[in-house]
Design an enzyme around this catalytic site. Structure first.
Site, PDB file in Angstrom:
ATOM      1  CD  GLU A  64       2.325   7.696  -0.019  1.00 13.25           C
ATOM      2  OE1 GLU A  64       2.516   6.476   0.205  1.00 13.25           O
ATOM      3  OE2 GLU A  64       1.483   8.373   0.587  1.00 13.25           O
ATOM      4  CD  GLU A 121      -2.177   2.187   1.103  1.00 16.74           C
ATOM      5  OE1 GLU A 121      -1.320   2.802   0.427  1.00 16.74           O
ATOM      6  OE2 GLU A 121      -2.970   2.744   1.850  1.00 16.74           O
TER       7      GLU A 121
END
Length: 699
Positions: free
Chosen positions: A153, A144
């Site tokens: 990210e 995730e």
């Protein structure tokens, strides 16, 4: 060991580096994290659990041991899901040491220590082999690593490395794939976050128009995505110009390339208009068949779906370099460019495709400096005609033919408005406090005002008569006020400190605009925002109270007495009290030596008896604080509440400003209606030495 942290100083308007204990950064990271939001995301958690179960089953059906690699494990939740689903062993990678330590405790508390190994490293540092962190490569990859933009990210380089070094060829992956969707749209409101519109001013000698420099008109802006809660954007504020199309997909079960790339799709506009923005979101298929799907699609795409509120994944708004006219039925080409961490877009006419469209993947760079000076809400604020009209009306009231004005604000249009609304022989001085000097030189030149408005390169406390061309006094001091370093509403009180610093250059009867400011508070019930601070307890049957305790401890480290900024137009809430003025700051006088404090109570209204016993148990409720600036005796602008729109207490907030939110956390022990509180008491303290406000709220 000490750490240095940047913090805005409201008394100087500058960012300063303060020495803090080594635990400070850690507590900030935990206290302001979105872990609670993710754990409350029921849709996400259920879909991950379903996908993990299915992946483990597929591996077991092949007669293989299920070895799981969980990158960015956080609480260890996904690894525990895998172990519970029958995985033989899980390697849970977490680079943030305090979080890794918490994961070890959570895994142990849930009885999975023999099945899960938490590795406190970056995944690129993990080794595989008999003496390595992992005994063998994994055949199930669970991650995730996604943000609202999907790749912001560092998901792509992380996956790239994992496939090369940590997982088997042909491994199962959860999620299996992600797909990015786009739609062309026209929106004056959202476009106003990226460009400065002409400002029209009715002056005595005719209409004047404030325009932006040509460099600004053609500037591509900054590459960072504008991520917002698009589900709070009314359909009346944008026009859809194309159907939803797939822009690109990433299959996480196969080797992933992080190198810069571009993707192109052909669009047939469904309506003619000005293509200004690209609306984008993504979904995840947790399994190869796509039956287990988690989507971020906004309300107009799947209007019958029950939407899962989440703040860690929202939707994206991308601004095209320039608005492009499109016509219904005439094809256009939309190109998405990306690097390892960001995406940007360009629109071209279909006929230009024959000439080999530009395929460069260089990230856009702001050339005009305006996008570095003004953030997107600030652009929207400057483009707000109603707000500008209030300043024009105020200036009209205070300006005289002999007015000599000094303006203190960052990147403000007030000096230009003041010039156009006053006599031609009056000179205005614009005090620039920060780095916007060169941009404003270009701005003044574009409006032929370079010899009308003087830009003073000095801080307020260093201002001398020579800066003012040896004029002894100014009789009007102007400010919006707005300063780029301000985070909380009261940080713009720097104007008061600057006003104090230049006091000797002001006439004894000088007019100060705004003449005062006031701090307001209202008690509210949040529809969803409470989830980012609410304890979770149990998540899909797993005990995560250790994480709850970590967040609580970090909040108690310092944050429990502080408010935090949130743009409440994106986060619906209902008023439980009337708005109340609690502090007044008189700009006509200098900052006092003594601190300003107030205590009082706010009466509660509209309390639901069915849920009152839970009142304050979770941060479902809180206090919202904002500033109002009183430009003149009868004209004010609010940075917070605009109106309470109905008898249910639904609130409308200033969309250009962040309001301060103080989440409540104490518990009511009594469950009897007769013992329920009728008011919330407050104690608010403004330290004039530091410019900071501390507060406490109690039953």
């Amino acid at each position: 060991m000490k750490t240095f942290c940047g913090r805005a100083n409201p008394t100087t308007g500058a960012m300063e580096w303060l020495e803090e204990d080594e635990d400070y950064d850690y507590h900030q990271e935990i206290a302001r994290s979105r872990y609670a939001d993710m754990l409350h995301d029921k849709d996400r958690n259920v879909k991950y659990y379903q996908g993990i179960r299915a992946a483990v089953s597929r591996v077991k059906e092949r007669g293989e041991k299920a070895i799981v690699l969980d990158i960015g494990t956080g609480t260890g939740l996904l690894s525990m899901m895998a172990a519970s689903a029958g995985a033989d062993f899980c390697y849970a990678i977490e680079v943030f040491k305090p979080m890794a330590n918490a994961a070890v405790k959570i895994v142990e508390k849930n009885g999975f220590s023999d099945k899960i190994k938490v590795i406190n490293k970056h995944s690129t540092e993990v080794t595989v082999g008999p003496d390595g962190d992992m005994q063998c490569r994994a055949n199930i990859l669970v991650t995730e690593l996604f943000d609202t933009e999907l790749i912001g990210e560092g998901a792509l380089p992380t996956y790239e490395h994992a496939h090369e070094h940590l997982v088997q060829e042909g491994c199962e992956a959860v999620p299996h794939r992600a797909t990015v969707y786009v739609q062309l749209a026209e929106s004056k409101r959202m476009w106003s976050w990226n460009k400065l519109f002409p400002v029209r001013v009715e002056a005595e000698d005719g209409e004047k128009v404030i325009v932006s420099p040509s460099e600004m008109e053609n500037c591509p802006g900054v590459p960072s995505v504008c991520d917002i809660q698009l589900n709070q954007m009314p359909s009346s504020d944008f026009t859809i110009l194309s159907d939803v199309v797939v822009m690109f997909s990433v299959d996480f079960s196969k080797p992933v390339r992080s190198a810069s790339a571009y993707y192109r799709v052909q669009l047939e506009p469904v309506k003619s208009g000005k293509a200004q923005i690209v609306l984008s979101w993504w979904d995840m298929d947790m399994d190869p068949s796509g039956k287990i799907n988690c989507t971020m699609a906004p309300y107009w795409v799947k209007p019958t779906s029950a939407f899962q509120w989440r703040d860690h994944w929202m939707q994206c708004v991308y601004f095209l370099p320039n608005e492009e006219p499109v016509f219904q039925g005439e094809n256009v080409y939309l190109t998405a460019y990306r690097d390892e961490y960001s995406v940007w877009y360009k629109l071209q006419k279909a006929r230009e495709e024959e000439n080999k469209a530009d395929v460069r993947v260089d990230s856009p760079v702001c050339r005009c400096q305006a996008h570095l000076l003004w953030n997107r809400p600030r652009f929207g604020e400057l483009n707000d005609q109603n707000r500008t009209r209030q300043y024009i009306n105020s200036l009209t009231k205070v300006l005289k033919t002999d007015s000599v004005c000094l303006c203190i604000s960052d990147g403000s249009l007030l000096p230009v408005l003041a010039h156009y609304l006053g006599a031609k022989q009056v000179q205005y001085f614009f005090l620039i406090v920060f780095f916007c000097f060169f941009f404003f030189l270009k701005f003044l030149k574009a409006n032929h005002l370079e010899d009308k408005i003087k830009i003073v390169e000095a801080r307020p406390e260093l201002l001398t008569p020579s800066h003012l061309e040896d004029r002894k006094v100014c009789n009007i001091l102007l400010g919006e006020p707005f300063f780029t370093t301000s985070l909380l509403p009261w940080h713009n009180l720097y104007f008061w400190y600057a006003r104090t610093a230049v006091n000797k250059h002001l006439a004894s009867d000088a007019t100060v605009l705004p003449q005062s400011a006031s701090l307001h508070v209202m008690i509210v019930e949040f529809q969803d925002l409470w989830r980012i601070r609410s304890p979770c307890g149990s998540c899909e049957g797993f005990d995560v109270r250790t994480m709850d305790d970590m967040i609580k401890n970090s909040l108690n480290f310092r944050e429990s007495k502080e408010a935090e900024p949130h743009p409440l137009w994106e986060y619906p809430c209902k008023s439980l009290s009337d708005p109340q003025e609690v502090l007044i700051f008189d700009f006509r006088r200098t900052v006092p030596q003594h601190c300003l404090s107030t205590e009082g109570s706010v009466n509660l209204l509209r309390v639901n008896a069915k849920i009152i016993v839970f009142f304050f148990f979770f941060p479902l409720y809180g206090a919202v604080l904002w500033m109002e600036y009183h430009l003149t005796a009868d004209i004010s602008v609010s940075t917070g509440l605009m109106q309470i729109s109905n008898d249910k207490g639904n609130c409308e907030w200033n969309p250009h400003c962040k309001q301060a939110v103080y989440f409540f956390s104490s518990v009511i022990e009594s469950e009897t209606l007769t013992d329920l509180p009728s008011a919330v008491t407050y104690a608010i303290h403004f330290d004039t030495k530091t410019g900071e406000i501390t507060m406490d709220f109690k039953l």
